[in-house]
Design a protein around this motif. Structure first.
Motif, PDB file in Angstrom:
ATOM      1  N   VAL A 148      27.479  20.403 -29.720  1.00 58.52           N
ATOM      2  CA  VAL A 148      28.779  20.520 -29.053  1.00 58.52           C
ATOM      3  C   VAL A 148      28.567  20.908 -27.588  1.00 58.52           C
ATOM      4  CG1 VAL A 148      30.962  21.799 -28.986  1.00 58.52           C
ATOM      5  CG2 VAL A 148      30.024  21.042 -31.182  1.00 58.52           C
ATOM      6  N   LEU A 149      27.664  21.852 -27.366  1.00 57.32           N
ATOM      7  CA  LEU A 149      27.384  22.298 -26.001  1.00 57.32           C
ATOM      8  C   LEU A 149      26.933  21.147 -25.111  1.00 57.32           C
ATOM      9  CD1 LEU A 149      27.014  24.649 -23.980  1.00 57.32           C
ATOM     10  CD2 LEU A 149      24.661  24.825 -24.823  1.00 57.32           C
ATOM     11  N   THR A 150      26.048  20.308 -25.608  1.00 59.79           N
ATOM     12  CA  THR A 150      25.488  19.231 -24.782  1.00 59.79           C
ATOM     13  C   THR A 150      26.297  17.941 -24.845  1.00 59.79           C
ATOM     14  OG1 THR A 150      24.004  18.499 -26.557  1.00 59.79           O
ATOM     15  CG2 THR A 150      23.145  20.144 -24.989  1.00 59.79           C
ATOM     16  N   LEU A 151      27.369  17.939 -25.619  1.00 56.68           N
ATOM     17  CA  LEU A 151      28.153  16.715 -25.806  1.00 56.68           C
ATOM     18  C   LEU A 151      28.591  16.050 -24.496  1.00 56.68           C
ATOM     19  CD1 LEU A 151      29.315  14.821 -27.957  1.00 56.68           C
ATOM     20  CD2 LEU A 151      31.379  16.207 -27.916  1.00 56.68           C
ATOM     21  N   PRO A 152      29.125  16.781 -23.517  1.00 60.30           N
ATOM     22  CA  PRO A 152      29.535  16.090 -22.286  1.00 60.30           C
ATOM     23  C   PRO A 152      28.372  15.353 -21.618  1.00 60.30           C
ATOM     24  CG  PRO A 152      30.427  18.315 -22.328  1.00 60.30           C
ATOM     25  CD  PRO A 152      29.461  18.214 -23.474  1.00 60.30           C
ATOM     26  N   ALA A 153      27.223  15.986 -21.514  1.00 59.80           N
ATOM     27  CA  ALA A 153      26.065  15.340 -20.888  1.00 59.80           C
ATOM     28  C   ALA A 153      25.558  14.182 -21.735  1.00 59.80           C
ATOM     29  CB  ALA A 153      24.953  16.360 -20.661  1.00 59.80           C
ATOM     30  N   ASP A 154      25.577  14.354 -23.051  1.00 56.15           N
ATOM     31  CA  ASP A 154      25.129  13.281 -23.946  1.00 56.15           C
ATOM     32  C   ASP A 154      26.041  12.064 -23.817  1.00 56.15           C
ATOM     33  OD1 ASP A 154      23.107  14.973 -24.794  1.00 56.15           O
ATOM     34  OD2 ASP A 154      24.157  15.559 -26.634  1.00 56.15           O
ATOM     35  N   LEU A 155      27.343  12.298 -23.748  1.00 53.80           N
ATOM     36  CA  LEU A 155      28.275  11.176 -23.593  1.00 53.80           C
ATOM     37  C   LEU A 155      28.124  10.500 -22.233  1.00 53.80           C
ATOM     38  CD1 LEU A 155      31.468  12.595 -25.337  1.00 53.80           C
ATOM     39  CD2 LEU A 155      29.925  10.795 -26.176  1.00 53.80           C
ATOM     40  N   LEU A 156      27.848  11.276 -21.196  1.00 52.72           N
ATOM     41  CA  LEU A 156      27.593  10.682 -19.879  1.00 52.72           C
ATOM     42  C   LEU A 156      26.345   9.798 -19.947  1.00 52.72           C
ATOM     43  CD1 LEU A 156      28.131  10.333 -16.856  1.00 52.72           C
ATOM     44  CD2 LEU A 156      26.829  12.447 -16.487  1.00 52.72           C
ATOM     45  N   ARG A 157      25.260  10.298 -20.552  1.00 55.51           N
ATOM     46  CA  ARG A 157      24.035   9.496 -20.697  1.00 55.51           C
ATOM     47  C   ARG A 157      24.320   8.228 -21.485  1.00 55.51           C
ATOM     48  NH1 ARG A 157      21.217  14.351 -20.650  1.00 55.51           N
ATOM     49  NH2 ARG A 157      21.579  14.769 -22.849  1.00 55.51           N
ATOM     50  N   HIS A 158      25.134   8.349 -22.532  1.00 54.97           N
ATOM     51  CA  HIS A 158      25.511   7.192 -23.338  1.00 54.97           C
ATOM     52  C   HIS A 158      26.207   6.137 -22.469  1.00 54.97           C
ATOM     53  CE1 HIS A 158      26.965   5.014 -26.889  1.00 54.97           C
ATOM     54  NE2 HIS A 158      28.138   4.995 -26.305  1.00 54.97           N
ATOM     55  N   GLU A 159      27.140   6.573 -21.654  1.00 59.11           N
ATOM     56  CA  GLU A 159      27.842   5.649 -20.751  1.00 59.11           C
ATOM     57  C   GLU A 159      26.870   4.969 -19.791  1.00 59.11           C
ATOM     58  OE1 GLU A 159      31.123   4.650 -20.505  1.00 59.11           O
ATOM     59  OE2 GLU A 159      31.446   5.709 -22.387  1.00 59.11           O
ATOM     60  N   ILE A 160      25.949   5.755 -19.247  1.00 66.70           N
ATOM     61  CA  ILE A 160      24.985   5.211 -18.289  1.00 66.70           C
ATOM     62  C   ILE A 160      24.072   4.191 -18.967  1.00 66.70           C
ATOM     63  CG2 ILE A 160      22.954   5.817 -16.903  1.00 66.70           C
ATOM     64  CD1 ILE A 160      24.456   8.470 -16.226  1.00 66.70           C
ATOM     65  N   LEU A 161      23.626   4.502 -20.170  1.00 73.33           N
ATOM     66  CA  LEU A 161      22.717   3.592 -20.876  1.00 73.33           C
ATOM     67  C   LEU A 161      23.376   2.289 -21.297  1.00 73.33           C
ATOM     68  CD1 LEU A 161      20.556   5.849 -23.201  1.00 73.33           C
ATOM     69  CD2 LEU A 161      19.758   4.300 -21.429  1.00 73.33           C
ATOM     70  N   LEU A 162      24.628   2.371 -21.729  1.00 68.82           N
ATOM     71  CA  LEU A 162      25.280   1.179 -22.267  1.00 68.82           C
ATOM     72  C   LEU A 162      25.886   0.269 -21.207  1.00 68.82           C
ATOM     73  CD1 LEU A 162      27.007   2.442 -25.510  1.00 68.82           C
ATOM     74  CD2 LEU A 162      24.832   1.250 -25.239  1.00 68.82           C
ATOM     75  N   ARG A 163      26.106   0.796 -20.033  1.00 70.03           N
ATOM     76  CA  ARG A 163      26.786   0.008 -19.004  1.00 70.03           C
ATOM     77  C   ARG A 163      25.931  -0.069 -17.756  1.00 70.03           C
ATOM     78  NH1 ARG A 163      31.050   0.149 -21.918  1.00 70.03           N
ATOM     79  NH2 ARG A 163      32.319   1.877 -22.501  1.00 70.03           N
ATOM     80  N   ARG A 164      26.025  -1.162 -17.064  1.00 69.37           N
ATOM     81  CA  ARG A 164      25.299  -1.329 -15.806  1.00 69.37           C
ATOM     82  C   ARG A 164      26.136  -0.859 -14.610  1.00 69.37           C
ATOM     83  NH1 ARG A 164      19.988  -1.595 -15.708  1.00 69.37           N
ATOM     84  NH2 ARG A 164      19.171  -3.097 -17.152  1.00 69.37           N
ATOM     85  N   GLU A 165      27.452  -0.770 -14.805  1.00 76.52           N
ATOM     86  CA  GLU A 165      28.299  -0.335 -13.691  1.00 76.52           C
ATOM     87  C   GLU A 165      28.326   1.191 -13.626  1.00 76.52           C
ATOM     88  OE1 GLU A 165      31.028  -1.069 -17.201  1.00 76.52           O
ATOM     89  OE2 GLU A 165      29.624  -2.355 -16.176  1.00 76.52           O
ATOM     90  N   LEU A 166      28.786   1.686 -12.504  1.00 80.77           N
ATOM     91  CA  LEU A 166      28.841   3.127 -12.295  1.00 80.77           C
ATOM     92  C   LEU A 166      29.920   3.756 -13.180  1.00 80.77           C
ATOM     93  CD1 LEU A 166      28.526   3.179  -8.403  1.00 80.77           C
ATOM     94  CD2 LEU A 166      26.737   3.620 -10.091  1.00 80.77           C
ATOM     95  N   VAL A 167      29.670   4.969 -13.613  1.00 79.07           N
ATOM     96  CA  VAL A 167      30.621   5.692 -14.448  1.00 79.07           C
ATOM     97  C   VAL A 167      31.825   6.085 -13.583  1.00 79.07           C
ATOM     98  CG1 VAL A 167      30.967   7.737 -15.875  1.00 79.07           C
ATOM     99  CG2 VAL A 167      28.776   6.548 -15.929  1.00 79.07           C
ATOM    100  N   THR A 168      33.012   5.849 -14.108  1.00 78.28           N
ATOM    101  CA  THR A 168      34.230   6.117 -13.344  1.00 78.28           C
ATOM    102  C   THR A 168      34.721   7.548 -13.558  1.00 78.28           C
ATOM    103  OG1 THR A 168      35.722   5.437 -15.115  1.00 78.28           O
ATOM    104  CG2 THR A 168      34.944   3.697 -13.609  1.00 78.28           C
ATOM    105  N   GLU A 169      35.542   8.002 -12.647  1.00 76.49           N
ATOM    106  CA  GLU A 169      36.190   9.313 -12.773  1.00 76.49           C
ATOM    107  C   GLU A 169      37.044   9.351 -14.037  1.00 76.49           C
ATOM    108  OE1 GLU A 169      37.479  13.240 -11.682  1.00 76.49           O
ATOM    109  OE2 GLU A 169      35.750  12.037 -11.104  1.00 76.49           O
ATOM    110  N   GLU A 170      37.709   8.244 -14.343  1.00 75.08           N
ATOM    111  CA  GLU A 170      38.540   8.175 -15.550  1.00 75.08           C
ATOM    112  C   GLU A 170      37.706   8.439 -16.805  1.00 75.08           C
ATOM    113  OE1 GLU A 170      41.363   4.969 -17.963  1.00 75.08           O
ATOM    114  OE2 GLU A 170      40.448   4.389 -16.059  1.00 75.08           O
ATOM    115  N   THR A 171      36.510   7.894 -16.862  1.00 70.73           N
ATOM    116  CA  THR A 171      35.626   8.119 -18.002  1.00 70.73           C
ATOM    117  C   THR A 171      35.229   9.587 -18.097  1.00 70.73           C
ATOM    118  OG1 THR A 171      34.780   5.855 -17.922  1.00 70.73           O
ATOM    119  CG2 THR A 171      33.406   7.483 -19.039  1.00 70.73           C
TER     120      THR A 171
END
Length: 188
Positions: A148-171
């Motif tokens: 739970v503690l690392t969930l925000p960072a893990d989800l950010l890494r997930h977004e970065i790995l799965l997508r080639r575009e930059l992560v948006t503020e909305e995400t």
């Protein structure tokens, strides 16, 4: 004596090596980056690099921190848990823009070659953020399960790995508002 070169040592040598690594990264990209190429650019032998870093991922992480600093050096303190976690995620998204998605993909693909401290830094930052929030009374406890503690960072890494575009503020806002805050705000 004329023509002699001064031997670099210590912090000056390390700074030169990390600058050379960054220059090589910018010139050839992560996929083509080699310890040999960095050593040639630094005008030294590759054994000098291997004494400090066991692989290219460790070298590039060191060069990245040398160039941009570490989030552990500037843990956000906005006064709210939401604001702090958003700032942590924004720092990660900014790093993505600074070093580029190809380098991040390369580093994450080679994450097993890097010591545990690579991911431990973000866990430590989030631990500090959560402890401050608990002290302010925003959440019932700072004693969160590691996942739970690392969930925000893990989800950010997930977004970065799965997508080639930059992560948006909305995400980033969705990660914090829709996933993380509801988990930590629950009564224990």
């Amino acid at each position: 004596m004329p023509g002699e070169t001064t031997r670099r040592r210590g912090a000056a040598l390390e700074a030169d090596l990390m600058d050379a690594a960054w220059a090589e990264l910018e010139a050839v990209g992560y996929a083509k980056l080699t310890m040999e190429g960095v050593a040639a650019r630094a005008k030294t032998g590759k054994q000098v690099l291997y004494r400090r870093w066991s692989n290219r991922a460790e070298l590039i992480i060191a060069a990245m921190r040398h160039r941009t600093g570490s989030i552990a050096d500037r843990v956000p303190d906005t006064g709210t848990l939401r604001g702090d976690v958003l700032e942590v995620l924004r720092a990660g998204a900014t790093r993505q823009r600074q070093i580029g998605p190809d380098t991040l993909h390369g580093l994450l693909a080679e994450a097993r070659d890097v010591g545990p401290s690579f991911f431990g830094i973000m866990r430590g930052v989030l631990r500090t953020v959560v402890e401050r929030a608990a002290e302010r009374g925003e959440i019932p406890t700072a004693d969160l399960p590691r996942r739970v503690l690392t969930l925000p960072a893990d989800l950010l890494r997930h977004e970065i790995l799965l997508r080639r575009e930059l992560v948006t503020e909305e995400t980033l806002v969705e990660i914090v508002d829709d996933v993380f805050l509801p988990l930590v705000a629950r009564p224990s």
